[in-house]
Design an enzyme around this catalytic site. Sequence first.
Site, PDB file in Angstrom:
ATOM      1  N   HIS A 280       0.844  -1.194   0.000  1.00 35.86           N
ATOM      2  CA  HIS A 280       0.000   0.000   0.000  1.00 35.86           C
ATOM      3  C   HIS A 280       0.878   1.242   0.000  1.00 35.86           C
ATOM      4  O   HIS A 280       1.866   1.310   0.731  1.00 35.86           O
ATOM      5  CB  HIS A 280      -0.911   0.014   1.235  1.00 35.86           C
ATOM      6  CG  HIS A 280      -1.711   1.281   1.374  1.00 35.86           C
ATOM      7  ND1 HIS A 280      -1.585   2.122   2.461  1.00 35.86           N
ATOM      8  CD2 HIS A 280      -2.636   1.857   0.562  1.00 35.86           C
ATOM      9  CE1 HIS A 280      -2.402   3.149   2.314  1.00 35.86           C
ATOM     10  NE2 HIS A 280      -3.045   3.009   1.167  1.00 35.86           N
ATOM     11  N   SER A 281       0.525   2.216  -0.848  1.00 36.36           N
ATOM     12  CA  SER A 281       1.182   3.510  -0.882  1.00 36.36           C
ATOM     13  C   SER A 281       2.690   3.357  -1.101  1.00 36.36           C
ATOM     14  O   SER A 281       3.119   2.661  -2.017  1.00 36.36           O
ATOM     15  CB  SER A 281       0.861   4.264   0.414  1.00 36.36           C
ATOM     16  OG  SER A 281       1.337   5.587   0.365  1.00 36.36           O
ATOM     17  N   MET A 282       3.509   3.980  -0.244  1.00 30.93           N
ATOM     18  CA  MET A 282       4.959   3.904  -0.409  1.00 30.93           C
ATOM     19  C   MET A 282       5.495   2.502  -0.172  1.00 30.93           C
ATOM     20  O   MET A 282       6.643   2.208  -0.517  1.00 30.93           O
ATOM     21  CB  MET A 282       5.635   4.883   0.544  1.00 30.93           C
ATOM     22  CG  MET A 282       5.541   6.332   0.126  1.00 30.93           C
ATOM     23  SD  MET A 282       6.317   6.700  -1.467  1.00 30.93           S
ATOM     24  CE  MET A 282       8.042   6.428  -1.074  1.00 30.93           C
TER      25      MET A 282
END
Length: 877
Positions: free
Chosen positions: A205-207
């Site tokens: 998720h995300s970074m």
Amino acid sequence: MPAWPRFMSLRRQYLYKALDKNHQKHPIKHPHTRFLSRLFCALAVLFSYSIYQSFRTDLKQSGSWGCEMSWMSPSYRRLEWTEFISTRYALYLYREQGLDSEDTLSGHPVLFVPGNAGSYQQVRSIASSASKQYYEQVKARERNVVTGKKIDFFTADLKEEFSAFHARTVREQAVFIQHCIKGILQEYTHLPQEKRPTQVTLLAHSMGGVVARLAMDPITSISVDIIVTLSTPHILPPLALERDMDSIYSLIRWRRQHISTHPPLISICGGISDTQIVSDSCALPFFQAGNNSDIAVFTTGIPGVWTAVEHQAIIWCHQIRWRIARMLLDMSSRANTTAKLVTAKEWLLDYQEDETLKEPRSERQHDYSVSSRNMTFIGLHQPSKAFVAQQCNGLERCRTVPSVMSLLPFPNNPSDPFPLPGEGIKPSEVMLVAEISLSSTNTVVKINASQYGQTIAGSREHHLVKGNSWKVNSSLPSLTTHHLFHFENAFLSSLVTHSLDITLGHCKDFKPLIKHISQPALELQSATFESNYYFASGRPIHLHSHSTAGPFLPYQDRAGIYLEIFQSPLCPVQQVSLRKNYYNVLAKSVTRYRMVVLAWPVGWATVVLLFQLSDFINTGEILPWNSALERIARRRMPICIVLLLLGATIQSQLPDFPMLHTFFLGVNQLEMVPLVGILGVWTFGLLCVVSFVITACLWLLGCIIQQPHGHERLEDETKSKHDWLGVVMIGAAAVLVNQVIPHQLIFLLCVILLWLSAARSKALNDRYHLISTCAIFTTLLIPFKILHVAIWSRNIWTGSAALVSTDNNFYYAIPPVLLVKCASCGGTIQKRHVCLKACRIALIILIMSSFSVGARWTWILSPIANAVLILFVASII
């Protein structure tokens, strides 16, 4: 006369004399120009409010989203390994309470990597759905789907670190993920050799997606089959404050192109509702490795989801987590990567080939007369794709016709907003669309649809629109169920929205459904898929896109907007109009030009500093900051704006020139050039606001800390003992604790001391003007330092402090320490021509860098500003 009134009277006389003396030194030829900086302040405030309102309106019009909440019963078991891996991070095994009762591992391993400040417990939504679906299938004995494989979810505890702001944190987390992959595979050594998994699926998720991709070196990539990312910025970093972060992105791109064993990447993007990252960066360029290619899909086009999703909600949104879990379950039973990608496309893209069913599966048939060789059938409330079409001409045996089928949203209550906030779309709220192509029109089409409800048949028409509007030419009743529009001259940019107006005829059936298919930029084709769905409601529909030409992207822009309209002949579309909405450009700029707010005010401040330095060389006196700001507003600022517009115009005429897309605002369209001037004026106004606020704060601070003794104040040398003490303390900290305290913290402490020195200085003399100039300029550099200090402070709090390679470099701490020293000793600028000339050159370089590449390569400003401060100090000492 009492002492206090006498003191106030003498103080007023002193200030009046000082003001008159200063006015004689620096007369203003045009008195009205003193209001220019105030005018720009007012414009900046009004424009900032307009941007805020535009952003809110855009989210309300296009960014609404609807998701059903998910529920789970999580439990976590920490894995302990004899091999030393990390005392900083940890790895957990997820188990759904009441379902996952066994202690031994026998399924396919999936490793979850959380994002920026993300928790390892975020895996619970998708992991819980996977467990529930698996055991439901086992209970129902759906052996055609379940082949004995289940999913074992592992999750990495990365201590909720700020990976988006710190490149070294990303590198350390990537190393830990590499160890986790090896350790996870070792957990299956109890199984027979032929049943042991040899690869791990990464879910990030995300970074966390950047961390997962960075972990894919030539050795580790062999042990990973597929990487699935959620709302990950793949193309550009979310904040360009570190050079090392750009180096990480470059390394990731190089590995994807040159490592043959690199696993395919599946990127799921939240779209316009995701305001934490720019969804333009969530798209993927096309890299082909054999038959395995990367794909990126926006949630607005995922079947059964059909909504944009907020950055954090993409983890727990039930419609998304159910589909991802089902996709992972099906992929775990596939033998190779190619088959897994086909499965992923089936669940995420509604991937369908032309289907030809040899034998009808229903005894009941419906006959439809053929109105066109291209027909589209719409089955309302049809969640199944069991559809058979046969063409019969009466002379020959009926033959099955190939059909292309898809499921589209069809809410039960047409008056509800779409998507419905808090609920989204239900599994039963769909309609089946089947497209067929016939060899002739003198036939009858038989449809096997016994299990369906209402089925609507009609023609499929293509429209190539040259202008911005299309209108029905015939007054006869419509027999069309499917319109395909191509507005070939429509301007495409992720910064521009289009308002779509639909005019309906007499409506006796459901409102038409509009599908907007975004045409990705050339280098995104075959990899990025984006579509949005809307219902005609009588109000303008706002079309937007993320995969077309975007800021700082090297992709060529394409013209043309593609629309599909599905309608009932009883509620036909009469007219379609398209118009550009430039006001929403302000809203789109909020997430795409965050760095402009940091870089361009520094550029304007450098212009002011250069003007002060040039004026000092000519007059021998230091011009007050606010006076210099007013003169810049009258003379230099318009020239700078013209130069910016000229540079942006040249950039728009050379879209294929290497690296030119990273300059200015990173736009290659001529229509976007005025935005450069608008943001230039706005950021100058922001500098005026910041300057007046700092000046007011310095005056207020001076009133608080100054202790009057009659009408004379103490000498500067006797009042600066505290400043000298601060310099000694900072110098000792910089030398003795070089490996512990980052230079960013020293910089912040020095700025505080500069403020104190400016507040204690005798007002309206050259020393005060010099110190206040230094205080304002260094204050504008604080955003480049504050994130590192926040990360360092948090790591100290959690016991895991770590510095990047330049954080303990005393070179970056020298200028602020020397500035405080000069401010404490009462130093002023000396006419050292060599130093002044070098300082002017450095200032010009900083100005050019701030405006030309500061919005994209923001990290480059910090070392240049450091060099400017060193040369500035050299001209004082």
